[in-house]
Enzyme design. Structure first.
Site, PDB file in Angstrom:
ATOM      1  N   ASP A   9       0.877  -1.163   0.000  1.00 28.15           N
ATOM      2  CA  ASP A   9       0.000   0.000   0.000  1.00 28.15           C
ATOM      3  C   ASP A   9       0.924   1.226   0.000  1.00 28.15           C
ATOM      4  O   ASP A   9       2.138   1.101   0.207  1.00 28.15           O
ATOM      5  CB  ASP A   9      -0.875  -0.027   1.254  1.00 28.15           C
ATOM      6  CG  ASP A   9      -1.758   1.195   1.394  1.00 28.15           C
ATOM      7  OD1 ASP A   9      -2.345   1.634   0.388  1.00 28.15           O
ATOM      8  OD2 ASP A   9      -1.838   1.733   2.513  1.00 28.15           O
ATOM      9  N   ASP A  11      -0.094   5.090   1.090  1.00 28.10           N
ATOM     10  CA  ASP A  11      -0.285   6.064   2.164  1.00 28.10           C
ATOM     11  C   ASP A  11      -0.229   5.392   3.530  1.00 28.10           C
ATOM     12  O   ASP A  11      -0.984   4.464   3.813  1.00 28.10           O
ATOM     13  CB  ASP A  11      -1.627   6.780   1.987  1.00 28.10           C
ATOM     14  CG  ASP A  11      -1.653   7.633   0.733  1.00 28.10           C
ATOM     15  OD1 ASP A  11      -0.929   8.639   0.700  1.00 28.10           O
ATOM     16  OD2 ASP A  11      -2.373   7.280  -0.221  1.00 28.10           O
TER      17      ASP A  11
END
Length: 221
Positions: A9, A11
């Site tokens: 991922d 953020d």
């Protein structure tokens, strides 16, 4: 071992951008009369920007700017903050580089739009690190739906059961697990005691805990 893919991922995993997203959202929504506070931002963590806007519009409908325009304002502000203030999460760049050295198929799967992905990777010096970049913005459904992870695995040419996702949020973890992947979760300090994280395969305080020996053990579990 080389057919095991690692999918990060973005953020809150690669870049410490959650505070930047929060600042941008508070600024934009407050200007619309929405009483958003920083303490409320966790309610929408992991959602696509359009979904964040829809969420707060449902709670505090405003007049004037339409939701698409508001989403663009938020994205523009986040882009500015990433370019000037973005910092990697502890151990993130090193973890990505380790996966490269181990010749693992490597991808990024995020709720953020692809133009922001490019800004982040440039800021972190990881422009050429990933084999595949995927954004949930192009999917019918965002996280916690597994779509973005299933798309990423397909583009890598690796079965989801041979993928390890690295996430920081409940929605992201649910997305990866629903796709049939193992999931390493590195939650924010204030979220670590959330019992929902029990669904993770491994819970880490920081990506600094990952070295070659640790990763080889985890992959071969």
């Amino acid at each position: 071992m080389l057919d095991i893919a690692t999918i990060f991922d973005m953020d809150g995993v690669l870049i410490d951008s959650e505070p930047l997203w929060c600042r941008a959202e508070v600024e934009v929504f407050n200007n619309l009369g929405v009483p958003l506070k920083e303490s409320m931002c966790s309610q929408t963590m992991g959602l696509r920007t359009s979904e964040v806007v829809s969420y707060w519009y449902a709670h505090f409908p405003w007049t004037g700017a339409n939701q698409s325009a508001v989403a663009e304002r938020i994205l523009s502000r986040v882009g500015e903050l990433v370019a000037t203030e973005g910092k990697p999460m502890p151990g993130a760049v090193e973890a990505v580089q380790l996966c490269r050295r181990m010749h693992l198929p490597l991808a990024l799967a995020t709720s953020s739009p692809i133009h922001l992905v490019y800004l982040v990777l440039k800021r972190l010096g990881l422009q050429d690190a990933f084999d595949v970049l995927s954004s949930a913005e192009t999917e019918e459904f965002g996280k916690p739906h597994p779509a973005v992870y299933l798309t990423t695995a397909r583009r890598l040419g690796v079965h989801p059961s041979k993928c390890v996702a690295v996430e920081d949020s409940i929605r992201g973890m649910m997305s990866a697990k629903s796709a049939g992947m193992r999931c390493i979760v590195v939650p924010a300090a204030e979220e670590r005691e959330n019992p929902q994280f029990s669904a993770a395969d491994i819970l880490l305080d920081s990506l600094e805990a990952i070295d070659r020996a640790w990763l080889e053990r985890f992959i071969n579990l």
